[in-house]
Design a protein around this motif. Structure first.
Motif, mmCIF file in Angstrom:
data_model
loop_
_atom_site.group_PDB
_atom_site.id
_atom_site.type_symbol
_atom_site.label_atom_id
_atom_site.label_comp_id
_atom_site.label_asym_id
_atom_site.label_seq_id
_atom_site.Cartn_x
_atom_site.Cartn_y
_atom_site.Cartn_z
ATOM 1 N N THR A 31 29.641 -23.978 35.315
ATOM 2 C CA THR A 31 28.143 -23.837 35.622
ATOM 3 C C THR A 31 27.540 -22.639 35.497
ATOM 4 O O THR A 31 26.419 -22.579 35.510
ATOM 5 C CB THR A 31 28.335 -23.863 37.424
ATOM 6 O OG1 THR A 31 29.301 -22.839 37.776
ATOM 7 C CG2 THR A 31 29.096 -25.296 37.792
ATOM 8 N N ILE A 32 28.434 -21.377 35.088
ATOM 9 C CA ILE A 32 27.849 -19.993 35.163
ATOM 10 C C ILE A 32 27.730 -19.655 33.904
ATOM 11 O O ILE A 32 28.813 -19.686 33.027
ATOM 12 C CB ILE A 32 28.312 -19.271 36.199
ATOM 13 C CG1 ILE A 32 28.357 -19.828 37.624
ATOM 14 C CG2 ILE A 32 28.082 -17.906 36.281
ATOM 15 C CD1 ILE A 32 26.889 -19.875 38.139
ATOM 16 N N VAL A 33 27.018 -18.862 33.232
ATOM 17 C CA VAL A 33 26.633 -18.096 32.275
ATOM 18 C C VAL A 33 26.275 -16.467 32.185
ATOM 19 O O VAL A 33 25.686 -16.229 33.415
ATOM 20 C CB VAL A 33 25.348 -18.584 31.362
ATOM 21 C CG1 VAL A 33 25.283 -17.753 29.560
ATOM 22 C CG2 VAL A 33 25.626 -20.111 30.714
ATOM 23 N N TYR A 34 27.351 -15.725 31.674
ATOM 24 C CA TYR A 34 27.197 -14.342 32.120
ATOM 25 C C TYR A 34 26.450 -13.587 30.921
ATOM 26 O O TYR A 34 26.908 -13.875 29.449
ATOM 27 C CB TYR A 34 28.494 -13.692 32.267
ATOM 28 C CG TYR A 34 28.557 -12.408 32.451
ATOM 29 C CD1 TYR A 34 27.931 -11.495 33.616
ATOM 30 C CD2 TYR A 34 29.432 -11.708 31.484
ATOM 31 C CE1 TYR A 34 28.095 -10.292 33.731
ATOM 32 C CE2 TYR A 34 29.357 -10.132 31.807
ATOM 33 C CZ TYR A 34 28.937 -9.497 32.789
ATOM 34 O OH TYR A 34 29.004 -8.247 32.913
ATOM 35 N N ASP A 35 25.693 -12.649 31.090
ATOM 36 C CA ASP A 35 25.125 -11.677 30.205
ATOM 37 C C ASP A 35 25.449 -10.483 30.321
ATOM 38 O O ASP A 35 24.833 -9.794 31.451
ATOM 39 C CB ASP A 35 23.661 -11.981 30.215
ATOM 40 C CG ASP A 35 22.873 -11.186 28.950
ATOM 41 O OD1 ASP A 35 23.298 -9.809 28.740
ATOM 42 O OD2 ASP A 35 22.064 -11.901 28.296
ATOM 43 N N ALA A 36 26.380 -9.794 29.530
ATOM 44 C CA ALA A 36 26.852 -8.335 30.009
ATOM 45 C C ALA A 36 25.907 -7.225 29.945
ATOM 46 O O ALA A 36 25.797 -6.381 30.558
ATOM 47 C CB ALA A 36 27.995 -7.989 29.146
ATOM 48 N N GLU A 37 25.045 -7.494 28.988
ATOM 49 C CA GLU A 37 23.935 -6.398 28.851
ATOM 50 C C GLU A 37 22.858 -6.318 30.015
ATOM 51 O O GLU A 37 22.225 -5.201 30.183
ATOM 52 C CB GLU A 37 23.085 -6.907 27.686
ATOM 53 C CG GLU A 37 23.771 -6.669 26.219
ATOM 54 C CD GLU A 37 22.949 -6.736 25.076
ATOM 55 O OE1 GLU A 37 21.850 -7.253 25.160
ATOM 56 O OE2 GLU A 37 23.322 -6.244 24.194
ATOM 57 N N ARG A 38 22.824 -7.552 30.793
ATOM 58 C CA ARG A 38 21.843 -7.369 31.935
ATOM 59 C C ARG A 38 22.493 -7.122 33.217
ATOM 60 O O ARG A 38 22.149 -6.673 34.132
ATOM 61 C CB ARG A 38 21.240 -8.856 32.107
ATOM 62 C CG ARG A 38 20.540 -9.124 30.959
ATOM 63 C CD ARG A 38 19.905 -10.702 31.270
ATOM 64 N NE ARG A 38 19.187 -11.293 30.230
ATOM 65 C CZ ARG A 38 19.155 -12.478 30.440
ATOM 66 N NH1 ARG A 38 19.538 -13.334 31.356
ATOM 67 N NH2 ARG A 38 18.508 -13.262 29.021
ATOM 68 N N CYS A 39 23.834 -6.807 33.309
ATOM 69 C CA CYS A 39 24.606 -6.641 34.453
ATOM 70 C C CYS A 39 24.508 -5.243 34.890
ATOM 71 O O CYS A 39 24.486 -4.129 34.156
ATOM 72 C CB CYS A 39 26.074 -6.943 34.134
ATOM 73 S SG CYS A 39 27.037 -6.607 35.454
ATOM 74 N N VAL A 40 24.291 -4.961 36.246
ATOM 75 C CA VAL A 40 24.189 -3.614 36.758
ATOM 76 C C VAL A 40 25.464 -3.031 37.284
ATOM 77 O O VAL A 40 25.723 -2.188 38.209
ATOM 78 C CB VAL A 40 22.898 -3.356 37.504
ATOM 79 C CG1 VAL A 40 21.798 -3.581 36.973
ATOM 80 C CG2 VAL A 40 23.099 -4.259 38.705
ATOM 81 N N MET A 41 26.629 -3.974 37.176
ATOM 82 C CA MET A 41 27.915 -3.902 37.697
ATOM 83 C C MET A 41 27.825 -3.325 39.227
ATOM 84 O O MET A 41 28.653 -2.675 39.849
ATOM 85 C CB MET A 41 28.515 -2.486 36.935
ATOM 86 C CG MET A 41 28.583 -2.758 35.714
ATOM 87 S SD MET A 41 29.459 -4.209 35.157
ATOM 88 C CE MET A 41 30.905 -4.105 36.006
ATOM 89 N N CYS A 42 27.183 -4.219 40.053
ATOM 90 C CA CYS A 42 27.114 -4.111 41.317
ATOM 91 C C CYS A 42 28.128 -4.560 42.184
ATOM 92 O O CYS A 42 28.591 -4.369 43.286
ATOM 93 C CB CYS A 42 25.579 -4.631 41.933
ATOM 94 S SG CYS A 42 25.811 -6.551 41.951
ATOM 95 N N THR A 43 29.031 -5.430 41.481
ATOM 96 C CA THR A 43 30.147 -6.090 41.858
ATOM 97 C C THR A 43 30.031 -7.099 42.988
ATOM 98 O O THR A 43 30.726 -7.723 43.750
ATOM 99 C CB THR A 43 31.289 -5.178 42.577
ATOM 100 O OG1 THR A 43 30.895 -4.365 43.481
ATOM 101 C CG2 THR A 43 31.618 -4.237 41.271
#
Ligand code: SF4
Ligand code: SF4
Ligand code: FES
Length: 537
Positions: free
Chosen positions: A165-177
């Motif tokens: 169901t989910i797609v991840y884009d690491a460049e957009r991530c702010v690592m908020c956890t």
């Protein structure tokens, strides 16, 4: 109640509350990425930093810094206050907290924002979060600097499939956890974590696993930026074209409060988002429920039918009246629907029981299914409890099949079409009776009916739903009625009049007044608020 001041505004708080929680309850948003009111607070994004002024008898906590001195043409030693994260700092009586009124705080917010955007891609034109993204909002509110970095940004994996169901884009991530904590603390499946350090940091799925289960959509929901997107909504709509209606999930008897986002230009629903309700679902919904918005369009009955043929409304009403004409009260069945609103079921009772005197009452609905201890209820109908209020003595649908089979029931006036999968043998049994149903969705009952009148779904007409805890919630109308559909209670009034009966209800307000008089001990109509200002996700 003890209070503290935030930018001069007196804010009451309860023992144990943090500054950000108490401010949020007063409708004041202190900017934040990692804090979420339903999760623990790791204080890792530093966007919520505030200045706490020392009390008269306290020494200020300061940091040694180097400050640029233009006259000197060099840096010189200086001090600045040590700012504190409002998401972790407990409120204290008499505290003087500064946010927008502190230039140290304003600088810190701007610098955090600049830091988070250092390597951020310029994806906004193609990012699904665009228009509801905290990075965009806070850049406008607290950033507005000119980009200073001239180097090539760090590149990281894009469009990584985390699961079905989910797609991840690491460049957009702010690592908020937030996504990691949601899976750990709420879904109780700690399948996400982070790897590497600094600007190589990225979120990963545990080796040998994928992000699956019953709560994956909530990782996208808590993500404050466009790093996590759902395959369901990805690239389907731009959020600024969508409007929102307060509604109730139709997936089970929990009745989670939800926002239904729809595009009025094409009369189409695009997604659900959880609507905060302390009594029902807090901040969350399950995956199955999140996808029930599709039922606004899928499996719908939107035209009147005589047998399997589409007919005009006039002809269908005449055929329905003829089919039920002369039905003896003792041979007439009235079938309520645990999938339709209280108003629709009330109208059916008025017509079938009050005006026609039927005594054989039944209830239809979807069969039980998966349940858990988080949200999901085994009853897959949103209004079983509502039907119990309207017709306490309604019997299961299986009894109707038996009674039609034995010849005890010859006529059926029903609401809803989505009965438990009616096998062909049972459908044959149902066809022995004169079945008329008013239904929004196709099912075993509507497929064996002589006449079908199209009803609005919950998305097209305001209705009341009672969850398994007896909490009433009212849905707002989002879409315009599709095809020839009309609210179920209105179709039943038309049917009553076609039968020459005094079906006098013409407005939903009339019905609600009657319902209120019958069951005044209702709880919330729109759902209780939680102490938060989390609105834009
Ligand atoms: S994917 Fe989203 S929620 Fe998860 S850490 Fe990154 S920004 Fe936060
Ligand atoms: S728990 Fe039930 S009501 Fe809540 S989202 Fe899931 S299916 Fe819908
Ligand atoms: S909200 Fe992230 S540090 Fe407080």
């Amino acid at each position: 109640m003890p209070t503290f001041k935030y930018d001069g505004v007196e804010i009451p708080f309860e023992a144990g509350e943090t500054i950000i929680q108490a401010a949020a309850r007063q409708g004041i948003e202190i900017p934040h990425y990692c804090w979420h009111p339903g999760l623990s607070a790791p204080a890792n994004c530093r966007m919520c930093l505030v200045e706490i002024m020392p009390a008269a008898n306290q020494r200020a906590v300061t940091l040694d810094i180097l400050e640029w001195d233009a006259a000197l043409g060099d840096y010189k030693p200086a001090k600045k206050p040590k700012l504190q994260p409002a998401c972790q700092m407990a409120a204290a009586d008499g505290m003087d907290v500064r946010g927008d009124t502190s230039h140290h705080v304003k600088d810190a917010r701007k610098q955090v924002q600049e830091f988070l955007l250092l390597n951020h891609p310029v994806d906004c034109p193609i990012c699904d979060q665009s228009g509801e993204c905290k990075l965009q909002d806070y850049w406008l509110e607290h950033g507005q600097y000119h980009k200073r970095m001239r180097d090539e940004p760090i590149h990281k994996p894009k469009a990584v499939e985390f699961g079905p169901t989910i797609v991840y884009d690491a460049e957009r991530c702010v690592m908020c956890t937030r996504c990691i904590r949601f899976m750990d603390e709420v879904a109780q499946d700690p399948v996400l974590d982070m790897r590497e350090r600094g600007n190589l940091n990225e979120i990963m799925v545990a080796p040998g696993r994928q992000l699956d289960g019953h709560y994956t959509f909530m990782t996208e929901h808590v993500c404050p930026v466009g790093a996590l997107t759902t395959k369901d909504f990805r690239f389907k709509a731009r959020v600024w074209f969508l409007r929102t209606a307060d509604t109730v999930c139709q997936g089970c008897a929990t009745g989670c409060s939800a926002h239904l986002d729809y595009d009025p230009r094409v009369n189409r629903a695009y997604r659900y988002r959880p609507r905060e309700n302390a009594e029902v679902n807090k901040y969350w919904m399950c995956d199955e429920g999140m996808l029930t918005y599709r039922a606004a369009h899928e499996g719908r009955i939107i035209e009147p039918r005589i047998g399997s043929k589409v007919a005009s409304e006039k002809k269908a009403l005449a055929a329905a009246a003829a089919a039920l004409e002369g039905a003896a009260a003792e041979h007439l069945a009235v079938v309520f629907s645990a999938q339709h609103s209280l108003e629709d079921n009330w109208a059916l009772r008025e017509l079938g029981v009050t005006l026609l005197g039927a005594k054989n009452l039944y209830v239809s609905g979807l069969p039980d299914g998966y349940e858990d201890k988080i949200l999901i209820h085994r009853d897959k109908n949103p209004n079983t409890r509502g039907v119990a209020e309207i017709a306490a003595d309604a019997r299961p649908f299986a009894d109707l099949l038996r009674d039609v089979g034995s010849g005890k029931i010859t006529h059926v006036m029903a609401l809803g079409g989505a009965t438990p999968g009616v096998p062909e043998a049972d459908a044959e049994v149902l066809r022995r009776a004169q079945v008329v149903t008013v239904a929004a969705h196709e099912g075993g009952l509507s497929l064996s009916a002589r006449v079908v009148l199209p009803a609005c779904s919950w998305a097209e007409a305001s209705g009341t739903y009672v969850n398994f805890k007896r909490i009433r919630q009212v849905t707002e109308k989002a879409l315009e009625p599709q095809g020839a559909s009309a609210p179920g209670w209105e179709q039943l009034a038309h049917l009553g009049r076609a039968m020459g009966l005094d079906a006098s209800w013409t407005r939903v307000k009339q019905i609600r007044a009657q319902l209120q008089a019958a069951a005044p001990a209702v709880t919330s109509a729109r759902g209780a608020a939680l102490p938060t200002t989390e609105v834009a996700q």
